[in-house]
Design a protein around this motif. Structure first.
Motif: not given
Ligand code: DC
Length: 213
Positions: A137-141, A153-157
């Motif tokens: 999941a972390e890699v896909r995210a 640009p404000n979107l966080s991981f």
């Protein structure tokens, strides 16, 4: 050797299945359907019309009359559209209304490549090649975040990871055609693979399954 080839790519969000499906479709000169887009289109129209998720009949009507020529709308690829798609995709009546179109697409003369969640299990259980594409999941995210952050640009991981986990959970736990690997699908885990390596793996799986096709 037959003159028809149906290839099914299934897997969770941002696993890379869409990219792999496009490459393979091009390799074999086959038409391709990204089935996520049709759920996205229904989810998008539901939201635009302000329908609640309980308004099943109007949603079925949207699904039944969907103009598949409009699937190239870039708004369908956004983050919200993915969430809306996952919500309407859990409604059995909506899935049923979209089913025949997908079955017909898969079984057209010459064959086709489709990607989605239930292609190998429900839409084309008879597919010649089934590939279940996944990754941690972390890699896909992280992959999805890299795409989305360009426009936001404000979107966080972390926000994207939360979305992905929520969608994984909803898509896998729904009663109707949940995301699951078909028993005869080949698993392709792209967690540690770059795009070129993933493409090579997918090409080899198709060749192995098809013999000398
Ligand atoms: O592949 P995607 O992220 O564009 O799909 C969006 C949503 O649509 C996904 O979260 C679940 C749903 N979907 C589905 O239920 N069945 C499919 N064959 C394709 C997509």
């Amino acid at each position: 050797m037959t003159d028809s080839l149906i290839i099914a790519f299934d897997g969770p969000a941002a696993s890379g299945k869409g990219t792999l499906a496009s490459v393979i479709a091009q390799d074999y000169g086959l038409p391709m359907l990204d089935t996520g887009l049709i759920y996205r289109a229904v989810g998008f129209q539901r939201a635009q019309k302000g329908l609640s998720l309980d308004d099943v009949q109007p949603m079925v009507e949207i699904a039944r009359t969907l103009d598949t020529e409009t699937l190239d709308n870039p708004a369908l690829r956004g983050r919200e559209a993915g969430e809306w798609a996952s919500q309407v995709a859990a409604i059995p009546e909506v899935r049923e209304a979209l089913k025949q179109f997908q079955i017909d697409f898969a079984h057209q003369a010459g064959g086709a490549v489709l990607d989605g969640r239930d292609i190998g299990t429900v839409i084309a259980p008879d597919a010649d090649v089934k590939i279940f594409v996944t990754a941690r999941a972390e890699v896909r995210a992280h992959r999805r975040w890299l795409q989305l952050v360009k426009g936001n640009p404000n979107l966080s991981f972390e926000e994207v990871l939360t979305d992905i986990r929520l969608r994984d959970e909803r898509d896998s736990s729904r009663a109707s055609a949940p995301l699951e690997k078909a028993a005869d699908a080949v698993l392709l885990d792209t967690t540690d693979l770059g795009i070129e390596a993933a493409i090579e793996h997918a090409r080899r799986i198709v060749k192995d399954r098809r013999g000398s096709f």
